[in-house]
Design an enzyme around this catalytic site. Structure first.
Site, short mmCIF file in Angstrom:
data_model
loop_
_atom_site.label_atom_id
_atom_site.label_comp_id
_atom_site.label_asym_id
_atom_site.label_seq_id
_atom_site.Cartn_x
_atom_site.Cartn_y
_atom_site.Cartn_z
CE LYS A 81 5.48 -29.32 42.70
NZ LYS A 81 6.35 -28.20 43.15
CB SER A 156 9.37 -29.00 41.23
OG SER A 156 8.78 -28.37 42.34
CB SER A 180 8.86 -25.27 42.60
OG SER A 180 10.16 -25.82 42.61
#
Length: 481
Positions: A81, A156, A180
């Protein structure tokens, strides 16, 4: 011929590389080739690193030829990420303020995974600084959900979930400050684990005061594995977990044998199940699918299942205040002034709010109250099951549905099952529970007692054995721009 390799799990692929039946370079090239085919549709990666990946893979193969011992993740492609720092690789955090930022050091988790001979395939798209449950940011196109390209993969850790579901890689790193890891795991039909607070150390993310925005969420954030099988997440945890002096919240992990934990039987365990926590408006298909999945724990796994609400209230305002409290408001407000309309509107609204000290102290008191409620509740139960999210995947370019089951709700209401366990620091995972009638994934959340990460993994693995999911591949929906 190597393209089908990416349908295998990380455990299998690492074993093939260890035995010399597959080279790390062959595996990496297969991942790069598949990315070239599918990434234009999925848009999971904001920064791909094919040259670096091939260099890393070539070095792994050379070490194997010399007879050196390879790490547990030998040659396995990894997506990271874009909120998680990677030395020498751009890490934008989805913000124009960091559009050209290249860290000088890896996050601890990246450092450990690369030391175990994983191969960095690239960085995956996330919303600006992670302040959203979906994947929009001002720099890059929004990732698409591979099950239906008109839908969000959640966030996210949006790109990480999308990359896994599209089978671009077998493992990914996400971060979870309010769900997330679990949110995109649920929306993308993969597995995601938020271990107990401190099991996986963080640095520099959330800890380095030099970087406003990046330094937020210190007592809420976790970094966790995202994979297509439970065993692969356990394998990643065996590499990532353990204390580090750079993270004052990190704790020992010698009480958990991550891989052995998968085999623990569930007979006689006391499991609570709540379809709505007593207040959450839930899509009827989500409610039905997760209820049927939860009942299998009693019917087929020998557990004692009781449908009961844990007494959690709607604490979304508390969550918002804690996030603001742990943000560098001064630094981020200066950033917002400089960026203007190039900052995400919902983040700008948070920064412009007139926060008062009582907002923060009340939120901290409420967090203590919830922690006390949950440890008392978990004295009666070994695990708590619930939907991961209140809705299936919804269209791109929205923060969340404002109508669920005919009722008007806030646009963040669909996230209500997740963030309470960032308050408490309890381990929580999302497992694929089934699908809607239109073929969209639905996740079930499995929450354990404080520090009982092994039992969350055991329950996840037991459910996977009776309702496996890795053999089900998405067919890629039609994109709608």
């Amino acid at each position: 011929m190597f393209d089908v390799l990416l349908d295998e799990d990380a455990t299998t692929l690492a074993a093939l590389v260890h035995r010399g039946e597959l080279s790390a370079r062959e595996l990496t090239q297969a991942a790069i080739d598949r990315m070239e085919q599918r990434e234009p549709l999925i848009k999971a990666f904001c920064t791909a690193t094919p040259e670096l990946a091939l260099q890393q893979a070539t070095a792994i193969d050379a070490r194997r030829r010399r007879g050196e011992t390879l790490g547990a993740l030998a040659g396995v492609p990894l997506a990271v990420k874009d909120l998680i720092c990677t030395a020498g690789v751009k890490t934008t955090s989805g913000s124009a303020a960091y559009a050209d930022f290249v860290p000088q050091e890896d996050d601890i988790t990246v450092e450990r995974l690369l030391a175990a001979d994983a191969v960095l395939l690239g960085k995956t798209t996330a919303p600006e600084f992670g302040y959203s449950g979906v994947g929009h940011n001002p720099l890059f196109p929004s990732p698409r959900n591979p099950w239906d390209l008109s839908k969000t993969p959640g966030g996210s850790s949006a790109g990480s979930g999308a990359a896994l579901a599209a089978r671009l890689c077998p493992m990914a790193l996400g971060s979870d400050g309010g769900g997330s890891v679990r949110i995109p795991a649920a929306h993308c039909g993969v597995y995601g684990l938020k271990a107990s607070m401190g099991r996986v150390p963080l640095w520099p993310g959330c800890r380095d005061e030099r970087y406003p925005g990046v330094s937020s969420w210190e007592s809420l954030e976790h970094i966790g594995p995202m994979t297509r099988t439970v065993r692969d997440s356990a394998l990643m945890m065996s590499v990532m977990a353990g204390p580090d002096m750079r993270d004052r919240h990190s704790i020992p992990c010698n009480d958990v044998d991550w891989l052995t934990a998968l085999n623990k039987p569930l007979e006689g365990l006391r499991i609570a199940f709540s379809a709505d926590f007593g207040y959450i408006t839930v899509d009827p298909e989500v409610r039905d699918v997760v209820t049927q999945a939860a009942r299998r724990f009693a019917r087929e796994l020998g557990a004692e299942l009781e449908e009961v609400d844990p007494g959690i209230a709607d604490e979304s305002a508390t969550f918002a205040a804690l996030v603001a409290f742990e943000s560098d408001l001064a630094g981020m407000r200066q950033m917002q002034t400089a960026l203007g309309s190039r900052m995400s509107p919902h983040l700008t609204a948070m920064l412009q709010r007139d926060w008062r000290a009582e907002n923060f102290t009340d939120a901290n008191t409420t967090r203590k109250k919830l922690c006390n409620q949950m440890w008392r509740f978990m004295q009666r139960y070994d695990l708590l099951l619930s939907p991961t999210l209140a809705v299936p995947p919804f269209p791109l370019n929205m923060q969340g549905p404002e109508v669920i089951d005919g009722r008007m709700v806030r646009s963040d209401h669909w996230l209500s099952f997740c963030f309470p366990f960032n308050f408490t620091g309890q381990p929580a995972a999302s497992v694929p529970a089934g699908f809607t009638a239109s073929g969209l994934p639905i996740g079930m959340q499995i929450v354990g007692r404080h520090l009982d990460d092994g039992l969350v993994l055991a329950a996840s693995a037991a459910f996977e054995r009776i309702q496996p999911w890795n053999h089900i591949a998405c067919s890629f929906g039609v994109a709608h721009d």
